[in-house]
Design a protein around this motif. Structure first.
Motif, PDB file in Angstrom:
ATOM      1  N   LEU A 103       0.844  -1.182   0.000  1.00 30.88           N
ATOM      2  CA  LEU A 103       0.000   0.000   0.000  1.00 30.88           C
ATOM      3  C   LEU A 103       0.887   1.242   0.000  1.00 30.88           C
ATOM      4  N   PHE A 105       0.784   5.069   1.071  1.00 32.19           N
ATOM      5  CA  PHE A 105       0.001   5.914   1.963  1.00 32.19           C
ATOM      6  C   PHE A 105       0.179   7.390   1.669  1.00 32.19           C
ATOM      7  N   GLY A 106      -0.886   8.155   1.902  1.00 31.84           N
ATOM      8  CA  GLY A 106      -0.793   9.595   1.943  1.00 31.84           C
ATOM      9  C   GLY A 106      -0.307  10.050   3.318  1.00 31.84           C
ATOM     10  N   ASN A 107      -0.143  11.370   3.469  1.00 36.34           N
ATOM     11  CA  ASN A 107       0.349  11.904   4.738  1.00 36.34           C
ATOM     12  C   ASN A 107      -0.743  12.026   5.796  1.00 36.34           C
TER      13      ASN A 107
END
Lengths: 114, 117
Positions: A103, A105-107
């Motif tokens: 995956l 991930f965004g922040n």
């Protein structure tokens, strides 16, 4: 290339209000996930989309939480009648398929309910 | 149901020494195992994964992990720690189901690694 983008990065809202959190996945990624991370805890699964449909929404804590992904790309997590216990960092992730890809991930969006 | 245990909340290691961050898992069938790292105010970054094949997998920043099926463990290791390795580390597991090819990814509670100069 561009990574997963989440907006806003921070959101402060009053108890009882409605909020929307947006996630722009990496282009071409068909799988999209929402997780919630409280302070000092690991990410907690909320919901997983494969394309436009929610393949697994077993992690949504109650019916105040809802998520959509109408065109199979951008997703919105919606929280109604927010409670102080909803305060957390909401993480979005995407992956190119649903097999063994990691995956991305965004922040995250830090939600604070006052 | 699948689960991950990271028994140590905090690990301190002197710079230059080898490090190990422990992880055990429980899942139906064959596991897909992952390690992620999280720096302050940032999202999780993928480090490495085990899917099949060699039990020792190598990943980013010189990290590696050893899959041990009999002990259901997937410990993260690095031969020589750097101060910049200080961060929060998460182990994660995903099982395999028939309908969509994957279960959700389940994370452990995390281990804070501090490298002491």
């Amino acid at each position: 290339g561009a990574g997963v983008s989440q907006t806003p990065s921070n959101k402060v809202t009053e108890k009882g209000k409605y909020v929307e959190l947006r996630c722009d996945p990496i282009s071409g990624h068909t799988a999209l996930y929402w997780y919630r991370q409280s302070l000092g805890q690991g990410p907690e699964f909320l919901i997983y989309f494969q394309g436009t449909g929610a393949a697994d929404d077993s992690g949504l804590p109650n019916d105040r939480f809802f998520a959509v992904r109408p065109e199979g790309s951008v997703s919105t997590l919606k929280i109604q009648r927010t409670e102080r216990g909803d305060s957390a960092v909401y993480l979005c992730a995407s992956s190119p398929d649903f097999s063994n890809s990691p995956l991305h991930f965004g922040n995250g969006t830090r939600l604070t309910v006052t | 149901a699948q689960s991950v245990a990271q028994p140590e909340d905090q690990v301190n290691v002197a710079e230059g020494n080898p490090l190990t961050v422990k992880c055990t898992y429980s899942v139906s069938g064959n596991p897909y195992l992952f390690w992620y790292v999280q720096y302050p105010n940032r999202g999780l970054q993928f480090l490495l994964k085990y899917i099949t094949g060699d039990n020792l997998v190598k990943g980013s920043y010189g990290f590696e992990a050893e899959f041990n099926k009999s002990q259901t463990s997937f410990h993260l290791k690095k031969p020589s720690a750097l101060v910049s390795d200080s961060a929060l580390y998460f182990c994660a597991v995903r099982g395999l189901i028939s309908n969509f090819g994957n279960e959700k990814l389940t994370f452990g509670t995390g281990t804070r690694l501090t490298i002491i100069p």
